[in-house]
Design a protein around this motif. Sequence first.
Motif, PDB file in Angstrom:
ATOM      1  N   ALA A 188      46.283  40.348  41.817  1.00 26.62           N
ATOM      2  CA  ALA A 188      45.218  39.521  41.249  1.00 26.62           C
ATOM      3  C   ALA A 188      44.545  38.688  42.328  1.00 26.62           C
ATOM      4  O   ALA A 188      45.186  38.257  43.281  1.00 26.62           O
ATOM      5  CB  ALA A 188      45.796  38.613  40.170  1.00 26.62           C
ATOM      6  N   ALA A 189      43.248  38.462  42.155  1.00 25.19           N
ATOM      7  CA  ALA A 189      42.476  37.653  43.097  1.00 25.19           C
ATOM      8  C   ALA A 189      41.315  37.008  42.351  1.00 25.19           C
ATOM      9  O   ALA A 189      41.069  37.300  41.185  1.00 25.19           O
ATOM     10  CB  ALA A 189      41.960  38.523  44.233  1.00 25.19           C
ATOM     11  N   LYS A 195      42.931  44.340  42.991  1.00 25.35           N
ATOM     12  CA  LYS A 195      43.296  45.675  43.433  1.00 25.35           C
ATOM     13  C   LYS A 195      44.427  46.189  42.555  1.00 25.35           C
ATOM     14  O   LYS A 195      45.304  45.416  42.142  1.00 25.35           O
ATOM     15  CB  LYS A 195      43.736  45.633  44.895  1.00 25.35           C
ATOM     16  N   ALA A 196      44.426  47.485  42.279  1.00 25.25           N
ATOM     17  CA  ALA A 196      45.462  48.084  41.440  1.00 25.25           C
ATOM     18  C   ALA A 196      45.874  49.445  41.987  1.00 25.25           C
ATOM     19  O   ALA A 196      45.139  50.078  42.754  1.00 25.25           O
ATOM     20  CB  ALA A 196      44.968  48.236  40.009  1.00 25.25           C
ATOM     21  N   ALA A 201      37.020  41.002  38.983  1.00 23.57           N
ATOM     22  CA  ALA A 201      37.778  40.067  38.164  1.00 23.57           C
ATOM     23  C   ALA A 201      36.875  39.597  37.029  1.00 23.57           C
ATOM     24  O   ALA A 201      36.524  38.432  36.918  1.00 23.57           O
ATOM     25  CB  ALA A 201      38.265  38.892  39.002  1.00 23.57           C
ATOM     26  N   SER A 202      36.483  40.545  36.201  1.00 24.45           N
ATOM     27  CA  SER A 202      35.589  40.265  35.075  1.00 24.45           C
ATOM     28  C   SER A 202      35.974  41.190  33.924  1.00 24.45           C
ATOM     29  O   SER A 202      36.837  42.056  34.070  1.00 24.45           O
ATOM     30  CB  SER A 202      34.136  40.523  35.476  1.00 24.45           C
ATOM     31  N   GLY A 222      52.573  45.416  36.316  1.00 22.42           N
ATOM     32  CA  GLY A 222      53.199  44.388  37.140  1.00 22.42           C
ATOM     33  C   GLY A 222      52.130  43.584  37.850  1.00 22.42           C
ATOM     34  O   GLY A 222      51.264  44.149  38.518  1.00 22.42           O
ATOM     35  N   ILE A 223      52.159  42.268  37.655  1.00 20.11           N
ATOM     36  CA  ILE A 223      51.144  41.398  38.245  1.00 20.11           C
ATOM     37  C   ILE A 223      51.828  40.287  39.024  1.00 20.11           C
ATOM     38  O   ILE A 223      52.713  39.605  38.505  1.00 20.11           O
ATOM     39  CB  ILE A 223      50.238  40.783  37.158  1.00 20.11           C
ATOM     40  N   GLU A 224      51.396  40.118  40.261  1.00 20.18           N
ATOM     41  CA  GLU A 224      51.927  39.041  41.095  1.00 20.18           C
ATOM     42  C   GLU A 224      51.255  37.734  40.675  1.00 20.18           C
ATOM     43  O   GLU A 224      50.041  37.685  40.489  1.00 20.18           O
ATOM     44  CB  GLU A 224      51.627  39.342  42.560  1.00 20.18           C
ATOM     45  N   THR A 225      52.050  36.682  40.494  1.00 16.70           N
ATOM     46  CA  THR A 225      51.514  35.391  40.061  1.00 16.70           C
ATOM     47  C   THR A 225      50.872  34.681  41.246  1.00 16.70           C
ATOM     48  O   THR A 225      51.549  34.126  42.085  1.00 16.70           O
ATOM     49  CB  THR A 225      52.620  34.505  39.462  1.00 16.70           C
ATOM     50  N   THR A 226      49.550  34.742  41.305  1.00 15.30           N
ATOM     51  CA  THR A 226      48.810  34.089  42.378  1.00 15.30           C
ATOM     52  C   THR A 226      47.866  33.068  41.762  1.00 15.30           C
ATOM     53  O   THR A 226      46.924  33.445  41.069  1.00 15.30           O
ATOM     54  CB  THR A 226      47.997  35.115  43.188  1.00 15.30           C
ATOM     55  N   GLY A 227      48.135  31.797  42.010  1.00 17.41           N
ATOM     56  CA  GLY A 227      47.313  30.740  41.443  1.00 17.41           C
ATOM     57  C   GLY A 227      47.227  30.881  39.938  1.00 17.41           C
ATOM     58  O   GLY A 227      48.235  31.057  39.258  1.00 17.41           O
ATOM     59  N   HIS A 228      46.029  30.839  39.406  1.00 17.07           N
ATOM     60  CA  HIS A 228      45.823  31.052  37.976  1.00 17.07           C
ATOM     61  C   HIS A 228      45.038  32.338  37.709  1.00 17.07           C
ATOM     62  O   HIS A 228      44.724  32.655  36.580  1.00 17.07           O
ATOM     63  CB  HIS A 228      45.073  29.857  37.363  1.00 17.07           C
ATOM     64  N   TYR A 229      44.765  33.099  38.767  1.00 16.26           N
ATOM     65  CA  TYR A 229      43.937  34.291  38.638  1.00 16.26           C
ATOM     66  C   TYR A 229      44.610  35.397  37.824  1.00 16.26           C
ATOM     67  O   TYR A 229      43.934  36.251  37.264  1.00 16.26           O
ATOM     68  CB  TYR A 229      43.546  34.832  40.017  1.00 16.26           C
ATOM     69  N   TYR A 230      45.904  35.396  37.748  1.00 18.65           N
ATOM     70  CA  TYR A 230      46.630  36.450  37.041  1.00 18.65           C
ATOM     71  C   TYR A 230      46.654  36.222  35.531  1.00 18.65           C
ATOM     72  O   TYR A 230      46.884  37.154  34.758  1.00 18.65           O
ATOM     73  CB  TYR A 230      48.068  36.545  37.570  1.00 18.65           C
ATOM     74  N   GLU A 231      46.406  35.004  35.085  1.00 17.82           N
ATOM     75  CA  GLU A 231      46.612  34.656  33.672  1.00 17.82           C
ATOM     76  C   GLU A 231      45.733  35.460  32.712  1.00 17.82           C
ATOM     77  O   GLU A 231      46.213  35.947  31.692  1.00 17.82           O
ATOM     78  CB  GLU A 231      46.408  33.158  33.465  1.00 17.82           C
TER      79      GLU A 231
END
Length: 193
Positions: A36-37, A42-43, A61-62, A88-97
């Motif tokens: 996530a960014a 990227k996936a 990211a839309s 599977g999503i890496e928790t980066t800031g709040h962008y992954y939510e």
Amino acid sequence: MAYSIFNHIQGKKGSRWAEFVRETGTENLMLVAIDAAKYTQKAMICTFYGDILVKPFEFDASMTGFEYLNKIIRSEKAKNGLKEVVVGIETTGHYYEDLVRRCHSDGYHVRTLNAATTAQERQALLNWSKTDNLDLMAIVQSMIHGRGTSNKLASGNVLTLQKLTRARRELVEERTETQNLIRMHMDHIFREF
């Protein structure tokens, strides 16, 4: 055969993942790793055995980007005859939510991974460089090994209480830091007090 949730090396969390994998069958699982960014995410899509079905690709990211991702996932799932999708999503800031919420609402199993977990995975692979593609591979490896959590994100009153608690904690830390600075200056200037 009955499996006890207390008889797994990762405890309750690992037991649930192992049970899910056992019931679904590894040959029926599709793993989607997402880095996530803020603007461009990227996936990569793989099988449970690490075979890459779709090489790393970028998406916005839309909502449009998520629909593009969803289209690719559905296409690969049908093409390969897979039953379940695990994201599977890496928790980066709040962008992954937002990704987590959208994936849950679309019926995907979501595993959130701490950034430290993927860093450890890269270290285990003896690869200390950091690129998005290596992060995606580390996310897949971490999911295969059962790392990460499957909890849903907080919402409603629970989310409000979390934000309130975090804000209070920050204010208390700021107050303590200010008090410590005052004491330090008092000790330097007015040592006799």
